[in-house]
Design a protein around this motif. Structure first.
Motif, PDB file in Angstrom:
ATOM      1  N   LYS A  34       0.833  -1.216   0.000  1.00 45.05           N
ATOM      2  CA  LYS A  34       0.000   0.000   0.000  1.00 45.05           C
ATOM      3  C   LYS A  34       0.859   1.254   0.000  1.00 45.05           C
ATOM      4  N   GLU A  35       2.043   1.147   0.595  1.00 43.23           N
ATOM      5  CA  GLU A  35       2.944   2.300   0.651  1.00 43.23           C
ATOM      6  C   GLU A  35       3.302   2.795  -0.753  1.00 43.23           C
ATOM      7  N   ASP A  36       3.378   1.878  -1.713  1.00 44.19           N
ATOM      8  CA  ASP A  36       3.679   2.301  -3.085  1.00 44.19           C
ATOM      9  C   ASP A  36       2.533   3.131  -3.666  1.00 44.19           C
ATOM     10  N   LEU A  37       1.303   2.741  -3.384  1.00 46.05           N
ATOM     11  CA  LEU A  37       0.163   3.536  -3.846  1.00 46.05           C
ATOM     12  C   LEU A  37       0.190   4.919  -3.206  1.00 46.05           C
ATOM     13  N   MET A  38       0.505   4.951  -1.924  1.00 40.92           N
ATOM     14  CA  MET A  38       0.556   6.230  -1.219  1.00 40.92           C
ATOM     15  C   MET A  38       1.673   7.122  -1.766  1.00 40.92           C
ATOM     16  N   LYS A  39       2.814   6.531  -2.147  1.00 41.30           N
ATOM     17  CA  LYS A  39       3.900   7.306  -2.762  1.00 41.30           C
ATOM     18  C   LYS A  39       3.421   7.930  -4.076  1.00 41.30           C
ATOM     19  N   ALA A  40       2.709   7.140  -4.876  1.00 47.92           N
ATOM     20  CA  ALA A  40       2.224   7.635  -6.168  1.00 47.92           C
ATOM     21  C   ALA A  40       1.198   8.753  -5.970  1.00 47.92           C
ATOM     22  N   ILE A  41       0.309   8.573  -5.019  1.00 47.82           N
ATOM     23  CA  ILE A  41      -0.706   9.605  -4.758  1.00 47.82           C
ATOM     24  C   ILE A  41      -0.054  10.853  -4.162  1.00 47.82           C
ATOM     25  N   LYS A  42       1.005  10.657  -3.400  1.00 52.49           N
ATOM     26  CA  LYS A  42       1.750  11.795  -2.859  1.00 52.49           C
ATOM     27  C   LYS A  42       2.284  12.662  -4.002  1.00 52.49           C
TER      28      LYS A  42
END
Length: 187
Positions: A23-31
């Motif tokens: 999920k951290e990768d999705l959050m990085k992309a949304i960041k």
């Protein structure tokens, strides 16, 4: 990686490996996506991440119902193109991808549509940099999805991004030459 290299590499992905990215990768992309410019700095976007299997299945079901209606009314060049490319109302990627990112735009904000899609562009390149694939799937009628998720009336679904590790063997569609898409001082 440089933006041009990411843009050249990025392609539409409709098939995914079963492995679930962190999920951290999705959050990085949304960041990265939230850093996009927006009219009056309104930042009119909302990203809804879906990883619940039942909910993904329900979204797929609602989208396929609307796709059936769309296909039943579509004719001419568009229908010929859809048939030639093998597109059908079925959208298995909506339930097979590990995640769905639904991107909503706040319609009361100035320039909300343009601003939201700029954020989508940032998101696509950020996902590519992280080795994740997606397709910008725009349902023919987003209303049933908006209702399912209890979206406020002033938020309109713009796209659904199924996200996961790519397993799609299809190559990227050819791009037009630079000279075909650029002119100076007039059209």
């Amino acid at each position: 990686m440089r933006v041009l290299e990411l843009a050249k590499r990025r392609k539409t992905v409709r098939q995914f490996l079963p492995d679930k990215p962190p999920k951290e990768d999705l959050m990085k992309a949304i960041k990265a996506a939230k850093e996009a410019p927006s009219g009056m700095n309104a930042q009119p976007w909302k990203f809804v991440i879906i990883d619940d299997d039942w909910l993904k299945g329900k979204i797929r079901e609602l989208c396929e119902e609307e796709e059936e209606k769309f296909y039943s009314r579509t004719k001419g060049d568009l229908m010929a193109w859809l048939n030639a490319k093998g597109f059908k109302p079925e959208k298995p990627f909506l339930s097979e991808a590990p995640y769905l990112i639904l991107v909503f735009g706040h319609t009361k904000a100035p320039y909300w549509l343009q601003s939201t899609w700029i954020a989508v562009g940032y998101l696509l390149l950020a996902l590519e940099e992280l080795g994740l694939g997606t397709v910008t799937y725009t349902p023919p009628n987003p209303k049933p999805i908006e209702e399912l998720l209890n979206a406020p009336p002033s938020y309109k679904l713009q796209t659904i991004l199924p996200v996961g590790y790519p397993a799609d063997p299809k190559p990227k569609y050819e791009r037009r030459k630079l000279e075909e898409v650029v002119s100076f001082n007039g059209f």
